[in-house]
Design a protein around this motif. Sequence first.
Motif, PDB file in Angstrom:
ATOM      1  N   ILE A  69       0.839  -1.193   0.000  1.00 38.46           N
ATOM      2  CA  ILE A  69       0.000   0.000   0.000  1.00 38.46           C
ATOM      3  C   ILE A  69       0.875   1.243   0.000  1.00 38.46           C
ATOM      4  O   ILE A  69       1.838   1.335   0.752  1.00 38.46           O
ATOM      5  CB  ILE A  69      -0.911   0.023   1.243  1.00 38.46           C
ATOM      6  CG1 ILE A  69      -1.798  -1.218   1.279  1.00 38.46           C
ATOM      7  CG2 ILE A  69      -1.749   1.292   1.272  1.00 38.46           C
ATOM      8  CD1 ILE A  69      -2.585  -1.371   2.577  1.00 38.46           C
ATOM      9  N   ALA A  70       0.501   2.211  -0.840  1.00 41.27           N
ATOM     10  CA  ALA A  70       1.176   3.509  -0.867  1.00 41.27           C
ATOM     11  C   ALA A  70       0.158   4.611  -0.604  1.00 41.27           C
ATOM     12  O   ALA A  70      -0.992   4.538  -1.055  1.00 41.27           O
ATOM     13  CB  ALA A  70       1.846   3.751  -2.211  1.00 41.27           C
ATOM     14  N   VAL A  71       0.599   5.616   0.124  1.00 36.19           N
ATOM     15  CA  VAL A  71      -0.149   6.860   0.284  1.00 36.19           C
ATOM     16  C   VAL A  71       0.749   7.936  -0.311  1.00 36.19           C
ATOM     17  O   VAL A  71       1.827   8.214   0.224  1.00 36.19           O
ATOM     18  CB  VAL A  71      -0.462   7.165   1.767  1.00 36.19           C
ATOM     19  CG1 VAL A  71      -1.239   8.477   1.884  1.00 36.19           C
ATOM     20  CG2 VAL A  71      -1.206   6.015   2.427  1.00 36.19           C
ATOM     21  N   ILE A  90      -5.621   8.913   6.584  1.00 33.86           N
ATOM     22  CA  ILE A  90      -5.511   7.615   5.916  1.00 33.86           C
ATOM     23  C   ILE A  90      -4.413   6.784   6.575  1.00 33.86           C
ATOM     24  O   ILE A  90      -4.606   5.600   6.869  1.00 33.86           O
ATOM     25  CB  ILE A  90      -5.254   7.793   4.406  1.00 33.86           C
ATOM     26  CG1 ILE A  90      -6.496   8.410   3.735  1.00 33.86           C
ATOM     27  CG2 ILE A  90      -4.871   6.469   3.751  1.00 33.86           C
ATOM     28  CD1 ILE A  90      -6.286   8.857   2.309  1.00 33.86           C
ATOM     29  N   LYS A  91      -3.277   7.393   6.840  1.00 35.97           N
ATOM     30  CA  LYS A  91      -2.167   6.672   7.480  1.00 35.97           C
ATOM     31  C   LYS A  91      -2.573   6.175   8.875  1.00 35.97           C
ATOM     32  O   LYS A  91      -2.284   5.027   9.226  1.00 35.97           O
ATOM     33  CB  LYS A  91      -0.931   7.564   7.562  1.00 35.97           C
ATOM     34  CG  LYS A  91      -0.339   7.895   6.197  1.00 35.97           C
ATOM     35  CD  LYS A  91       0.935   8.699   6.282  1.00 35.97           C
ATOM     36  CE  LYS A  91       0.717  10.046   6.916  1.00 35.97           C
ATOM     37  NZ  LYS A  91       1.926  10.900   6.914  1.00 35.97           N
ATOM     38  N   GLU A 137      -4.274   1.682  12.360  1.00 27.60           N
ATOM     39  CA  GLU A 137      -5.271   1.040  13.227  1.00 27.60           C
ATOM     40  C   GLU A 137      -5.608  -0.362  12.728  1.00 27.60           C
ATOM     41  O   GLU A 137      -5.902  -1.252  13.513  1.00 27.60           O
ATOM     42  CB  GLU A 137      -6.560   1.865  13.289  1.00 27.60           C
ATOM     43  CG  GLU A 137      -6.461   3.118  14.103  1.00 27.60           C
ATOM     44  CD  GLU A 137      -7.722   3.964  14.022  1.00 27.60           C
ATOM     45  OE1 GLU A 137      -8.803   3.428  13.667  1.00 27.60           O
ATOM     46  OE2 GLU A 137      -7.629   5.181  14.315  1.00 27.60           O
ATOM     47  N   LYS A 138      -5.574  -0.530  11.417  1.00 29.10           N
ATOM     48  CA  LYS A 138      -5.876  -1.826  10.807  1.00 29.10           C
ATOM     49  C   LYS A 138      -4.631  -2.718  10.718  1.00 29.10           C
ATOM     50  O   LYS A 138      -4.694  -3.798  10.148  1.00 29.10           O
ATOM     51  CB  LYS A 138      -6.468  -1.620   9.410  1.00 29.10           C
ATOM     52  CG  LYS A 138      -7.838  -0.978   9.415  1.00 29.10           C
ATOM     53  CD  LYS A 138      -8.314  -0.743   7.986  1.00 29.10           C
ATOM     54  CE  LYS A 138      -9.788  -0.424   7.930  1.00 29.10           C
ATOM     55  NZ  LYS A 138     -10.648  -1.523   8.344  1.00 29.10           N
ATOM     56  N   ASN A 139      -3.519  -2.241  11.276  1.00 37.37           N
ATOM     57  CA  ASN A 139      -2.243  -2.961  11.242  1.00 37.37           C
ATOM     58  C   ASN A 139      -1.804  -3.305   9.826  1.00 37.37           C
ATOM     59  O   ASN A 139      -1.292  -4.404   9.566  1.00 37.37           O
ATOM     60  CB  ASN A 139      -2.309  -4.225  12.109  1.00 37.37           C
ATOM     61  CG  ASN A 139      -2.462  -3.885  13.573  1.00 37.37           C
ATOM     62  OD1 ASN A 139      -1.761  -3.017  14.086  1.00 37.37           O
ATOM     63  ND2 ASN A 139      -3.391  -4.553  14.233  1.00 37.37           N
TER      64      ASN A 139
END
Length: 147
Positions: free
Chosen positions: A3-5, A21-22, A27-29
């Motif tokens: 995943i990239a932000v 978003i980060k 939070e979702k690990n």
Amino acid sequence: MKIAVAYASMTGNTECIADEIKRYLDEKNLEHSTFHIPSDEFYAFDLADYDVIFFGSYTYGDGDLPFELMDFYDEVEDEDLSGKRIGLFGSCDSFYPLYGVALDQFKERFESVGATVYGELVKVDLDPDEEDLKHTRAMVDDVLASK
């Protein structure tokens, strides 16, 4: 899943959305890489290294792409992004008649090279509020749930 932000931010408003978003990915690990364009070296060809991309752009003035994303936008046209899942977000200004069109342009460009843009485009009027951050998390969920 990689995943990239990646985002460009002039005033910090789009960066605030990227930060949300980060936080949500944390939070979702879920591991992710973050790139602030142009400060970090991130180019259109780097998109191929990721399965999921959350891409942020503000809209400048009367609907213009940010100057720091113009080359990136052009270079996306040379990439094959088939199978890539993308979520789009950015700050906009309702003062102008064309609202958030940079995101619309990026959506068209990404889809023209095979990527799929999932979820609602997160267009935030200037500084994000709590409702905007809820919409941001919903977009992230939509992108992550897609296959």
